[in-house]
Each structure stands twice: as C-alpha cells, then as structure tokens.
Design a protein around this motif. Structure first.
Motif, short mmCIF file in Angstrom:
data_model
loop_
_atom_site.label_atom_id
_atom_site.label_comp_id
_atom_site.label_asym_id
_atom_site.label_seq_id
_atom_site.Cartn_x
_atom_site.Cartn_y
_atom_site.Cartn_z
N ILE A 197 44.57 19.85 -24.41
CA ILE A 197 45.08 19.25 -22.85
C ILE A 197 44.48 18.68 -22.88
O ILE A 197 42.81 19.00 -22.75
N ALA A 198 44.14 16.90 -22.13
CA ALA A 198 43.07 16.34 -21.36
C ALA A 198 43.82 15.70 -20.18
O ALA A 198 45.50 16.02 -20.09
N VAL A 199 42.78 16.20 -18.98
CA VAL A 199 42.87 15.50 -17.73
C VAL A 199 42.01 14.63 -17.58
O VAL A 199 40.82 15.20 -17.50
N ILE A 200 42.45 13.49 -17.17
CA ILE A 200 41.76 12.93 -16.64
C ILE A 200 41.73 11.51 -15.44
O ILE A 200 43.16 11.31 -14.76
N CYS A 201 40.78 11.70 -14.84
CA CYS A 201 41.72 11.78 -13.24
C CYS A 201 39.79 10.52 -12.76
O CYS A 201 38.53 10.24 -12.99
N GLY A 202 40.51 9.03 -12.05
CA GLY A 202 39.24 7.84 -11.80
C GLY A 202 40.10 6.57 -11.67
O GLY A 202 41.01 6.74 -10.87
N PRO A 203 39.01 5.77 -11.22
CA PRO A 203 39.37 4.47 -11.13
C PRO A 203 40.59 4.14 -11.94
O PRO A 203 40.56 4.63 -13.08
N PRO A 204 41.72 3.81 -11.83
CA PRO A 204 42.59 2.39 -12.50
C PRO A 204 41.98 2.62 -14.05
O PRO A 204 42.33 2.42 -14.97
N VAL A 205 41.14 1.30 -13.96
CA VAL A 205 40.88 1.54 -15.10
C VAL A 205 39.67 2.87 -15.75
O VAL A 205 40.41 2.42 -17.49
N MET A 206 39.51 3.52 -15.73
CA MET A 206 38.46 4.70 -16.41
C MET A 206 39.54 5.31 -16.93
O MET A 206 39.75 5.75 -18.15
N ILE A 207 41.04 5.22 -16.20
CA ILE A 207 42.18 6.38 -16.51
C ILE A 207 42.92 5.60 -17.53
O ILE A 207 43.17 6.05 -18.92
N ARG A 208 43.02 3.81 -17.57
CA ARG A 208 43.92 3.32 -18.92
C ARG A 208 42.61 3.55 -19.70
O ARG A 208 43.42 3.80 -20.65
N PHE A 209 41.45 3.07 -19.95
CA PHE A 209 40.36 3.29 -20.88
C PHE A 209 40.51 4.83 -21.52
O PHE A 209 40.21 4.69 -23.52
N GLY A 210 40.48 5.40 -20.56
CA GLY A 210 40.22 7.39 -20.89
C GLY A 210 41.58 7.65 -22.55
O GLY A 210 41.64 8.53 -23.23
N LYS A 211 42.35 7.25 -21.43
CA LYS A 211 43.72 7.33 -21.97
C LYS A 211 43.70 7.04 -23.50
O LYS A 211 43.68 7.03 -24.62
N GLU A 212 43.38 5.71 -23.79
CA GLU A 212 43.08 4.73 -24.98
C GLU A 212 42.25 5.38 -25.80
O GLU A 212 42.63 5.88 -27.21
N ALA A 213 41.09 5.73 -25.59
CA ALA A 213 39.84 6.37 -26.89
C ALA A 213 40.39 7.90 -26.65
O ALA A 213 40.47 8.77 -28.15
N LEU A 214 41.57 8.86 -26.18
CA LEU A 214 42.82 9.89 -25.92
C LEU A 214 42.65 9.80 -27.31
O LEU A 214 43.62 11.05 -28.40
N ALA A 215 43.86 8.61 -27.17
CA ALA A 215 45.26 8.22 -28.16
C ALA A 215 44.44 8.03 -29.45
O ALA A 215 44.96 8.91 -30.62
N GLY A 216 42.72 7.53 -29.72
CA GLY A 216 42.26 6.77 -30.68
C GLY A 216 41.78 8.14 -31.36
O GLY A 216 41.82 8.59 -32.49
N LEU A 217 41.99 9.46 -30.35
CA LEU A 217 41.17 11.08 -31.41
C LEU A 217 42.80 11.54 -31.61
O LEU A 217 42.24 12.76 -32.77
N GLY A 218 43.63 10.64 -31.73
CA GLY A 218 45.20 11.35 -31.64
C GLY A 218 45.48 12.52 -30.82
O GLY A 218 46.73 13.13 -31.64
N PHE A 219 45.70 12.33 -29.74
CA PHE A 219 46.96 13.21 -28.45
C PHE A 219 46.95 11.98 -28.12
O PHE A 219 47.50 10.78 -27.96
N THR A 220 48.27 13.00 -28.19
CA THR A 220 49.74 12.00 -27.77
C THR A 220 49.52 12.68 -26.02
O THR A 220 49.35 13.05 -25.34
N PHE A 221 50.79 11.17 -26.01
CA PHE A 221 50.73 11.41 -24.05
C PHE A 221 51.35 12.02 -22.83
O PHE A 221 50.62 12.48 -22.57
N ASP A 222 52.08 13.07 -24.07
CA ASP A 222 52.30 14.66 -23.13
C ASP A 222 50.78 15.41 -23.01
O ASP A 222 51.23 16.93 -22.66
#
Ligand SMILES: Cc1cc2nc3c(=O)[nH]c(=O)nc-3n(C[C@H](O)[C@H](O)[C@H](O)COP(=O)(O)OP(=O)(O)OC[C@H]3O[C@@H](n4cnc5c(N)ncnc54)[C@H](O)[C@@H]3O)c2cc1C
Ligand code: FES
Length: 264
Positions: A197-222
């Motif tokens: 499970i990943a939890v990310i919090c910060g400025p919107p730009v960090m959340i957006r790129f953090g989400k992409e980084a996690l997706a790149g590692l194979g995380f699904t958005f759920d």
C-alpha cells in the motif's frame, strides 16, 4: 450531522519551530479529543479567520493534539504570532481516516512532500505502535531544502523501526540524505507493489508524479491513498465550498483512494 456550534477552546501549551514559516502547535482542548489518522480540525482566532489543519499528533494521545501550520496568509500568519498560554478555538475532528487496520500484514510506503507529511504523521505513529503487524514500513519525506524538512528529530527516531529516506531538491554542504523530488526517490527505492500500500501527500504536482512513479513500479491505483486539500468553510458538507465531483473533501475525504478520484 455534525454540530457546527460545538466550538471548543484550546490552550497552546507548546510551539515548536519546525522550519522557516512552519510551526507545530501543541493544543490542550478543554476536553480530550479522540481522532483517527487523516482527520482534520478547523482552528480559529476570533475576528481573524478559521482554517483547516490536519491533526499531526499521535492518535493515542487524547489530552493534547498538534497541528503543524505553514504561514501562507492572513490567518496562518496570525497563528504564528501566538505563544504558549494563548487560546484558540477549534471544531472537529472532521473527515474520514486512513483505513490502517486493513493494511495489516502489508508493506507500507508513506511519502510526504513539505507540509504534506503532517497528515501522515499520525499514520506513522499508528503503524509504529503496532509495527510488528506490518510486513515493512518505508517513509519518504521531501522538502525543497534541508532546513525545510519538518519533524527532523522524529525522522531519526523512526529509523530504528522503519526505513526512512529524506530528500531535498537543493542540498547544502552538510546534507547526507537523498537529492531529488519525492517521486524520483520512490522510483529509486523501487518498492515492489506485491502486497503493498502506498500513501502520498503533498502539493498536487507531487501527488500527480508520485502516482505515476508508483504506477511505473506496478502499483494499481487501488493500492494508493492520498489526502486532498481545498479551501473550506463549514468543514462538514453543508456549504458546498470543497466539492470534487458530487463529493465534498470535508465530508467524503480528505482521505481518498486514488482509483476513486480520477485524474486529480
Ligand atoms: C483538510 C485540510 C487540511 C489542511 N492541513 C493543513 C496543515 O496541516 N497545515 C497547513 O499549514 N495547512 C493546512 N491546510 C491549508 C490551510 O487550511 C490553509 O493554508 C489556510 O486556510 C490558509 O489561510 P490564510 O488565511 O493564512 O491564507 P489565505 O490568505 O486564505 O490563502 C493564502 C494562499 O493559500 C491558498 N490556500 C488557502 N487555503 C488553501 C487550501 N486549503 N488548499 C490550497 N491552497 C490554499 C490561497 O489560495 C492563497 O494563495 C489544510 C487544508 C485543508 C482543507
Ligand atoms: S467546506 Fe463546506 S462543504 Fe466542505
């Protein structure tokens, strides 16, 4: 329905200078407040304003709560003028919480940028209090420069029980942590999405790129959670100020699973 008039006085019993323009206020309300990690309070100074703040303290402590306040405008600047012994008013706690109990047995990544680590600190305290229930816990805390990293002493203490990475955009000659934005460090660490499970919090730009980084590692958005911020007024789903689609951040959030909030 929340009682909007249920405003409590709270005495400031400690003010901690975390970083330039960032102070943590330890508040002692007239009666103990119980809260869950992720919830927020509305804090006001009579005649000046009212603002939402994530509760940043340990949920197991109910006689005091902490808020970490970045001075960005009229009300937050005025809070920064306050000292121990001064009184503020507060409403709450409001909002939903991180479903930490559902995460037992999993590998947990907590990533916060700047003041975004504040709502995650109660999550970290909660994980720490039952650390053996989780397969692993990794914390990434980022800021623009070393002096802007909050909770420095605690980050060092947490290293005894979890993997902690601090990172800055701009290092100085004494910096021994990582250099680069939080999403880049997430990629570097390369945490497996397996049972995670990943939890990310910060400025919107960090959340957006953090989400992409996690997706790149194979995380699904759920598998990814965040908390959202928007200007608030009532804090309890009445005024309509903080809507995303048909939902209100104050009432239906501020914690959201990433697959439920589309392209935020
Ligand atoms: C659920 C929630 C939790 C929050 N937790 C924290 C926290 O832990 N620590 C903290 O320092 N702040 C937090 N905030 C933001 C905080 O409420 C605002 O910074 C504060 O209300 C600003 O008031 P002001 O009068 O000082 O500034 P203003 O003069 O009202 O605003 C100054 C600048 O900040 C922007 N701004 C104001 N409020 C927000 C907001 N909610 N989101 C994004 N931009 C905003 C304004 O557009 C403006 O550019 C949180 C907000 C929400 C909704
Ligand atoms: S602040 Fe009023 S509906 Fe959210």
């Amino acid at each position: 329905m929340h009682d909007l008039m249920n405003v409590k006085n709270a005495e400031i019993i400690e003010v901690i200078d975390e970083a330039p323009a960032l102070k943590t206020f330890v508040l002692k309300p007239i009666e103990p407040i119980t809260f869950l990690p992720g919830q927020f309070v509305l804090v006001s100074r009579l005649g000046i304003g009212e603002s939402a703040f994530a509760i940043s303290s340990d949920p197991l402590k109910t006689d005091t709560i902490s808020i970490s306040v970045q001075a960005v405008g009229k009300h937050t600047d005025s809070l920064h003028e306050l000292d121990p012994g001064d009184i503020v008013s507060l409403r709450g706690p409001y909002g939903n919480a991180f479903p930490i109990n559902e995460w037992r047995g999993k590998n947990i990544l907590i990533a916060g940028g700047g003041i975004g680590i504040a709502p995650l600190r109660p999550v970290i305290y909660s994980l720490l209090s039952n650390i053996s229930d989780y397969a692993s816990v990794t914390v990434v805390c980022g800021a623009r420069s070393p002096e802007l990293i909050p909770y420095k002493g605690e980050l060092e203490e947490w290293e005894d029980s979890m993997s902690v990475y601090t990172t800055v955009d701009n290092m100085d000659e004494n910096w021994i942590g990582k250099v680069g934005v939080v999403p880049k460090v997430i990629e570097e660490i390369g945490i497996s999405p397996e049972n995670a499970i990943a939890v990310i919090c910060g400025p919107p730009v960090m959340i957006r790129f953090g989400k992409e980084a996690l997706a790149g590692l194979g995380f699904t958005f759920d598998q990814i959670y965040t908390t959202l911020e928007m200007k608030m007024k009532c804090g309890v789903g009445i005024c309509g100020r903080c809507n995303i689609d048909h939902r209100y951040i104050c009432r239906d959030g501020p914690v959201f699973r990433m697959d439920t909030i589309g392209e935020y």
